[in-house]
Motif scaffolding. Structure first.
Motif, PDB file in Angstrom:
ATOM      1  N   SER A  60       5.308   0.609   2.548  1.00 47.07           N
ATOM      2  CA  SER A  60       6.189   0.713   1.386  1.00 47.07           C
ATOM      3  C   SER A  60       5.405   0.442   0.099  1.00 47.07           C
ATOM      4  N   LEU A  61       6.044   0.738  -1.025  1.00 46.37           N
ATOM      5  CA  LEU A  61       5.414   0.521  -2.321  1.00 46.37           C
ATOM      6  C   LEU A  61       5.072  -0.948  -2.527  1.00 46.37           C
ATOM      7  N   LEU A  62       6.000  -1.835  -2.236  1.00 42.40           N
ATOM      8  CA  LEU A  62       5.754  -3.267  -2.437  1.00 42.40           C
ATOM      9  C   LEU A  62       4.662  -3.794  -1.514  1.00 42.40           C
ATOM     10  N   THR A  63       4.606  -3.289  -0.302  1.00 45.39           N
ATOM     11  CA  THR A  63       3.557  -3.712   0.627  1.00 45.39           C
ATOM     12  C   THR A  63       2.196  -3.282   0.116  1.00 45.39           C
ATOM     13  N   ASN A  64       2.117  -2.048  -0.383  1.00 46.18           N
ATOM     14  CA  ASN A  64       0.843  -1.568  -0.915  1.00 46.18           C
ATOM     15  C   ASN A  64       0.444  -2.317  -2.176  1.00 46.18           C
ATOM     16  N   LEU A  65       1.390  -2.615  -3.056  1.00 46.73           N
ATOM     17  CA  LEU A  65       1.056  -3.361  -4.265  1.00 46.73           C
ATOM     18  C   LEU A  65       0.671  -4.805  -3.950  1.00 46.73           C
ATOM     19  N   ALA A  66       1.260  -5.369  -2.902  1.00 50.26           N
ATOM     20  CA  ALA A  66       0.899  -6.722  -2.496  1.00 50.26           C
ATOM     21  C   ALA A  66      -0.487  -6.774  -1.863  1.00 50.26           C
ATOM     22  N   TYR A  67      -0.959  -5.635  -1.409  1.00 53.30           N
ATOM     23  CA  TYR A  67      -2.289  -5.560  -0.799  1.00 53.30           C
ATOM     24  C   TYR A  67      -3.378  -5.863  -1.823  1.00 53.30           C
ATOM     25  N   TYR A  68      -3.139  -5.480  -3.079  1.00 59.86           N
ATOM     26  CA  TYR A  68      -4.120  -5.765  -4.124  1.00 59.86           C
ATOM     27  C   TYR A  68      -4.053  -7.241  -4.499  1.00 59.86           C
ATOM     28  N   GLN A  69      -5.204  -7.816  -4.758  1.00 58.80           N
ATOM     29  CA  GLN A  69      -5.270  -9.232  -5.099  1.00 58.80           C
ATOM     30  C   GLN A  69      -5.378  -9.401  -6.605  1.00 58.80           C
ATOM     31  N   ILE A  70      -5.349 -10.641  -7.040  1.00 65.63           N
ATOM     32  CA  ILE A  70      -5.396 -10.952  -8.471  1.00 65.63           C
ATOM     33  C   ILE A  70      -6.696 -10.455  -9.092  1.00 65.63           C
ATOM     34  N   THR A  71      -7.773 -10.471  -8.327  1.00 62.39           N
ATOM     35  CA  THR A  71      -9.045  -9.980  -8.861  1.00 62.39           C
ATOM     36  C   THR A  71      -8.980  -8.492  -9.184  1.00 62.39           C
TER      37      THR A  71
END
Length: 101
Positions: A60-71
């Motif tokens: 899902s979109l949220l899962t993919n966006l959560a994959y990216y880290q703060i860096t």
């Protein structure tokens, strides 16, 4: 992306992306006689490419966006700020009478 980034590397990543996109934006603005073209290129070409490159199909979109880290977000913000300030620098130079810009 899941890269382990040290606290010393993070400001360097930010600064490198800032300088890279400031320089590219400044040169493109100077050559193309535009002001905000590099910002549009960054938002509509570079960011979607980066997201598509690391996109996990079937998630899902949220899962993919959560994959990216703060860096990842900090480096993206550094590039965006560089592109924006490149446009502002050209705009300021033009307002001061520099016609070659």
């Amino acid at each position: 992306m899941n890269a382990d980034v040290d606290i010393i590397q993070l400001p360097i990543l930010f600064a490198l992306n800032f300088v890279l996109f400031f320089g590219i934006g400044f040169i493109l603005n100077m050559l193309l006689k535009t002001t905000w073209f590099p910002v549009y290129v960054y938002i509509f070409a570079v960011l979607p490419y980066i997201v598509y490159r690391f996109w996990k199909k079937g998630e899902s979109l949220l899962t993919n966006l959560a994959y990216y880290q703060i860096t990842d977000y900090i480096t993206i913000i550094g590039g965006l700020i560089g592109a924006i300030l490149g446009g502002l620098a050209i705009k300021k130079l033009r307002s001061q009478g520099y016609k070659m810009f």
